[in-house]
Design a protein around this motif. Structure first.
Motif, PDB file in Angstrom:
ATOM      1  N   GLU A  60       0.836  -1.211   0.000  1.00  0.00           N
ATOM      2  CA  GLU A  60       0.000   0.000   0.000  1.00  0.00           C
ATOM      3  C   GLU A  60       0.869   1.260   0.000  1.00  0.00           C
ATOM      4  O   GLU A  60       0.551   2.242  -0.666  1.00  0.00           O
ATOM      5  CB  GLU A  60      -0.915  -0.012   1.221  1.00  0.00           C
ATOM      6  CG  GLU A  60      -2.081   0.956   1.119  1.00  0.00           C
ATOM      7  CD  GLU A  60      -3.138   0.694   2.166  1.00  0.00           C
ATOM      8  OE1 GLU A  60      -4.288   1.125   1.957  1.00  0.00           O
ATOM      9  OE2 GLU A  60      -2.820   0.049   3.197  1.00  0.00           O
ATOM     10  N   VAL A  61       1.969   1.226   0.732  1.00  0.00           N
ATOM     11  CA  VAL A  61       2.896   2.364   0.760  1.00  0.00           C
ATOM     12  C   VAL A  61       3.482   2.624  -0.629  1.00  0.00           C
ATOM     13  O   VAL A  61       3.628   3.770  -1.063  1.00  0.00           O
ATOM     14  CB  VAL A  61       4.032   2.117   1.785  1.00  0.00           C
ATOM     15  CG1 VAL A  61       5.147   3.145   1.610  1.00  0.00           C
ATOM     16  CG2 VAL A  61       3.474   2.194   3.204  1.00  0.00           C
ATOM     17  N   LEU A  73      -1.647  10.074 -14.739  1.00  0.00           N
ATOM     18  CA  LEU A  73      -1.754   8.656 -15.106  1.00  0.00           C
ATOM     19  C   LEU A  73      -2.843   8.448 -16.157  1.00  0.00           C
ATOM     20  O   LEU A  73      -3.878   9.109 -16.126  1.00  0.00           O
ATOM     21  CB  LEU A  73      -2.094   7.828 -13.861  1.00  0.00           C
ATOM     22  CG  LEU A  73      -1.117   7.930 -12.676  1.00  0.00           C
ATOM     23  CD1 LEU A  73      -1.611   7.059 -11.532  1.00  0.00           C
ATOM     24  CD2 LEU A  73       0.285   7.520 -13.082  1.00  0.00           C
ATOM     25  N   ASN A  74      -2.581   7.500 -17.058  1.00  0.00           N
ATOM     26  CA  ASN A  74      -3.601   7.183 -18.057  1.00  0.00           C
ATOM     27  C   ASN A  74      -4.656   6.273 -17.429  1.00  0.00           C
ATOM     28  O   ASN A  74      -4.517   5.785 -16.304  1.00  0.00           O
ATOM     29  CB  ASN A  74      -2.972   6.536 -19.299  1.00  0.00           C
ATOM     30  CG  ASN A  74      -2.176   5.296 -18.955  1.00  0.00           C
ATOM     31  OD1 ASN A  74      -2.592   4.495 -18.125  1.00  0.00           O
ATOM     32  ND2 ASN A  74      -1.028   5.117 -19.602  1.00  0.00           N
ATOM     33  N   GLU A  75      -5.737   6.027 -18.167  1.00  0.00           N
ATOM     34  CA  GLU A  75      -6.859   5.250 -17.629  1.00  0.00           C
ATOM     35  C   GLU A  75      -6.443   3.828 -17.268  1.00  0.00           C
ATOM     36  O   GLU A  75      -6.931   3.252 -16.281  1.00  0.00           O
ATOM     37  CB  GLU A  75      -7.997   5.229 -18.656  1.00  0.00           C
ATOM     38  CG  GLU A  75      -8.667   6.586 -18.863  1.00  0.00           C
ATOM     39  CD  GLU A  75      -9.852   6.497 -19.811  1.00  0.00           C
ATOM     40  OE1 GLU A  75     -10.160   5.373 -20.251  1.00  0.00           O
ATOM     41  OE2 GLU A  75     -10.461   7.548 -20.094  1.00  0.00           O
ATOM     42  N   LYS A  76      -5.539   3.242 -18.034  1.00  0.00           N
ATOM     43  CA  LYS A  76      -5.090   1.871 -17.770  1.00  0.00           C
ATOM     44  C   LYS A  76      -4.402   1.784 -16.413  1.00  0.00           C
ATOM     45  O   LYS A  76      -4.706   0.897 -15.602  1.00  0.00           O
ATOM     46  CB  LYS A  76      -4.129   1.423 -18.874  1.00  0.00           C
ATOM     47  CG  LYS A  76      -3.548   0.026 -18.672  1.00  0.00           C
ATOM     48  CD  LYS A  76      -2.677  -0.354 -19.863  1.00  0.00           C
ATOM     49  CE  LYS A  76      -2.021  -1.716 -19.657  1.00  0.00           C
ATOM     50  NZ  LYS A  76      -1.020  -1.691 -18.579  1.00  0.00           N
ATOM     51  N   LYS A  82      -6.626   0.819  -8.966  1.00  0.00           N
ATOM     52  CA  LYS A  82      -7.912   0.639  -8.284  1.00  0.00           C
ATOM     53  C   LYS A  82      -8.139  -0.822  -7.936  1.00  0.00           C
ATOM     54  O   LYS A  82      -8.541  -1.165  -6.796  1.00  0.00           O
ATOM     55  CB  LYS A  82      -9.046   1.159  -9.165  1.00  0.00           C
ATOM     56  CG  LYS A  82     -10.418   1.052  -8.523  1.00  0.00           C
ATOM     57  CD  LYS A  82     -11.499   1.585  -9.447  1.00  0.00           C
ATOM     58  CE  LYS A  82     -12.875   1.438  -8.809  1.00  0.00           C
ATOM     59  NZ  LYS A  82     -13.953   1.903  -9.721  1.00  0.00           N
ATOM     60  N   LEU A  83      -7.880  -1.730  -8.872  1.00  0.00           N
ATOM     61  CA  LEU A  83      -8.045  -3.164  -8.629  1.00  0.00           C
ATOM     62  C   LEU A  83      -7.100  -3.641  -7.527  1.00  0.00           C
ATOM     63  O   LEU A  83      -7.479  -4.467  -6.679  1.00  0.00           O
ATOM     64  CB  LEU A  83      -7.791  -3.945  -9.923  1.00  0.00           C
ATOM     65  CG  LEU A  83      -8.838  -3.785 -11.032  1.00  0.00           C
ATOM     66  CD1 LEU A  83      -8.398  -4.516 -12.287  1.00  0.00           C
ATOM     67  CD2 LEU A  83     -10.194  -4.314 -10.565  1.00  0.00           C
ATOM     68  N   GLU A  86      -8.418  -2.576  -4.164  1.00  0.00           N
ATOM     69  CA  GLU A  86      -9.562  -3.414  -3.772  1.00  0.00           C
ATOM     70  C   GLU A  86      -9.079  -4.756  -3.219  1.00  0.00           C
ATOM     71  O   GLU A  86      -9.604  -5.264  -2.218  1.00  0.00           O
ATOM     72  CB  GLU A  86     -10.478  -3.628  -4.980  1.00  0.00           C
ATOM     73  CG  GLU A  86     -11.239  -2.374  -5.387  1.00  0.00           C
ATOM     74  CD  GLU A  86     -12.041  -2.590  -6.660  1.00  0.00           C
ATOM     75  OE1 GLU A  86     -11.925  -3.686  -7.258  1.00  0.00           O
ATOM     76  OE2 GLU A  86     -12.793  -1.659  -7.061  1.00  0.00           O
ATOM     77  N   LYS A  87      -8.078  -5.347  -3.862  1.00  0.00           N
ATOM     78  CA  LYS A  87      -7.530  -6.611  -3.398  1.00  0.00           C
ATOM     79  C   LYS A  87      -6.868  -6.443  -2.026  1.00  0.00           C
ATOM     80  O   LYS A  87      -6.980  -7.318  -1.149  1.00  0.00           O
ATOM     81  CB  LYS A  87      -6.512  -7.154  -4.420  1.00  0.00           C
ATOM     82  CG  LYS A  87      -5.872  -8.473  -4.037  1.00  0.00           C
ATOM     83  CD  LYS A  87      -6.917  -9.553  -3.823  1.00  0.00           C
ATOM     84  CE  LYS A  87      -7.625  -9.918  -5.122  1.00  0.00           C
ATOM     85  NZ  LYS A  87      -8.582 -11.021  -4.927  1.00  0.00           N
ATOM     86  N   ILE A  88      -6.206  -5.315  -1.820  1.00  0.00           N
ATOM     87  CA  ILE A  88      -5.578  -5.027  -0.522  1.00  0.00           C
ATOM     88  C   ILE A  88      -6.621  -4.970   0.581  1.00  0.00           C
ATOM     89  O   ILE A  88      -6.437  -5.514   1.675  1.00  0.00           O
ATOM     90  CB  ILE A  88      -4.785  -3.701  -0.594  1.00  0.00           C
ATOM     91  CG1 ILE A  88      -3.507  -3.905  -1.421  1.00  0.00           C
ATOM     92  CG2 ILE A  88      -4.427  -3.192   0.797  1.00  0.00           C
ATOM     93  CD1 ILE A  88      -2.761  -2.624  -1.720  1.00  0.00           C
ATOM     94  N   GLU A  89      -7.740  -4.300   0.304  1.00  0.00           N
ATOM     95  CA  GLU A  89      -8.817  -4.211   1.299  1.00  0.00           C
ATOM     96  C   GLU A  89      -9.387  -5.586   1.624  1.00  0.00           C
ATOM     97  O   GLU A  89      -9.693  -5.895   2.787  1.00  0.00           O
ATOM     98  CB  GLU A  89      -9.923  -3.274   0.794  1.00  0.00           C
ATOM     99  CG  GLU A  89      -9.524  -1.806   0.730  1.00  0.00           C
ATOM    100  CD  GLU A  89      -9.048  -1.277   2.077  1.00  0.00           C
ATOM    101  OE1 GLU A  89      -9.692  -1.604   3.104  1.00  0.00           O
ATOM    102  OE2 GLU A  89      -8.035  -0.558   2.100  1.00  0.00           O
TER     103      GLU A  89
END
Length: 300
Positions: A60-61, A73-76, A82-83, A86-89
């Motif tokens: 996360e850091v 940053l580009n959309e990719k 973001k993914l 979500e996996k970290i959470e």
């Protein structure tokens, strides 16, 4: 005294008690070692969970460092981050469970390894993006510098052209080489007679030649005359106006001449709307918005 004999029934009871005691000791030993193993296993699981939590925090850091760079940053890349978050959470929630099986720990560990690989690749992309941004910035700065240089050169060239045009324009103006003025009157026969007295003068005749000039435009040129009497009064019609030397002026008379840079002599006749008076009359000639020169004549 003879020793007391133990009968067979008592002996069997003794054996049974020994067996029961032995079984109890074995059971207690089994329960002790089992409880110890479970305690050790709990400690091991707890330690493993703490280790995995630390790995998740490190990941996360790394992602937070990327955001601190303020890169566009580009959309990719945004979607990939973001993914990952979500996996970290999900992993955080899983590791906070009071009871977690070894299989779940192994699964979490595998997911964390996948995240590590992702973050490494993600950071590689960010580093490349930084390099690309630096390259683009340097290219943009270089292009802007080149454009400034070109603009400055164009501006300097424009100024040089303007100065050159001004010099050419100045060099191409018509200038008087020599000029003379005579006063005359016309006889009844039509013959012109030169006079020197103001009382007999009817017109002034300006005869002049122009300095040879290869830069001057050949062809028709409009020549303007301004005539001043001995008192300094301009003898001109109010409606006769032109521009010369950067200002609007009145003129006394104007004609067209055909200039061919061939040393031709030109003559302009001017009729005084008023009677001539004694003194010096001054005539100033103009062409192309510039002064050509002047000439004078004295009448008695």
């Amino acid at each position: 005294m003879e020793p007391q004999k133990i009968n067979k029934g008592d002996r069997n009871k003794i054996y049974f008690l020994i067996i029961v005691i032995t079984a109890l000791i074995g059971t207690n030993a089994y329960l002790f070692f089992k409880d110890r193993q479970q305690s050790q296993r709990f400690v091991t699981v707890s330690t493993e969970k703490d280790k995995l939590r630390l790995e998740v925090e490190k990941i996360e850091v790394e992602l937070d460092k990327v955001n601190a760079l303020n890169l566009d940053l580009n959309e990719k890349l945004i979607g990939e981050q973001k993914l990952a978050r979500e996996k970290i959470e999900e992993l955080k929630v899983a590791l906070e469970k009071n009871q977690i099986t070894q299989g779940e720990l192994d699964k979490a560990n595998a997911q964390i390894n996948d995240l590590k690989t992702f973050v490494k690749n993600y950071n590689d992309q960010i580093i490349q993006l930084q390099k690309d941004n630096i390259f683009l910035k340097n290219s943009r700065d270089s292009l802007q510098s080149t454009l400034r240089d070109i603009s400055n050169k164009a501006s300097n060239l424009e100024n040089e052209n303007a100065n050159l045009s001004a010099k050419v324009k100045t060099a191409s103006v018509l200038k008087l080489q020599d000029a003379e003025i005579i006063a005359f009157r016309t006889k009844s026969s039509g013959k012109r007679v030169e006079v020197t007295k103001s009382s007999t003068a009817e017109k002034l005749s300006v005869r002049f030649t122009i300095v040879p000039n290869q830069l001057a435009e050949k062809g028709h040129h409009n020549i303007y005359l301004r005539v001043f009497d001995p008192a300094g009064n301009l003898l001109a019609d109010e409606s006769n106006r032109f521009e010369a030397d950067g200002q609007e002026m009145q003129y006394s008379h104007s004609i067209f001449i055909d200039y061919n840079n061939d040393n031709s002599t030109f003559v302009i006749d001017w009729t005084n709307p008023k009677p001539f008076i004694k003194g010096i009359y001054t005539v100033i000639l103009y062409s192309g918005g510039n002064t050509m020169g002047k000439a004078q004549v004295q009448l008695r």
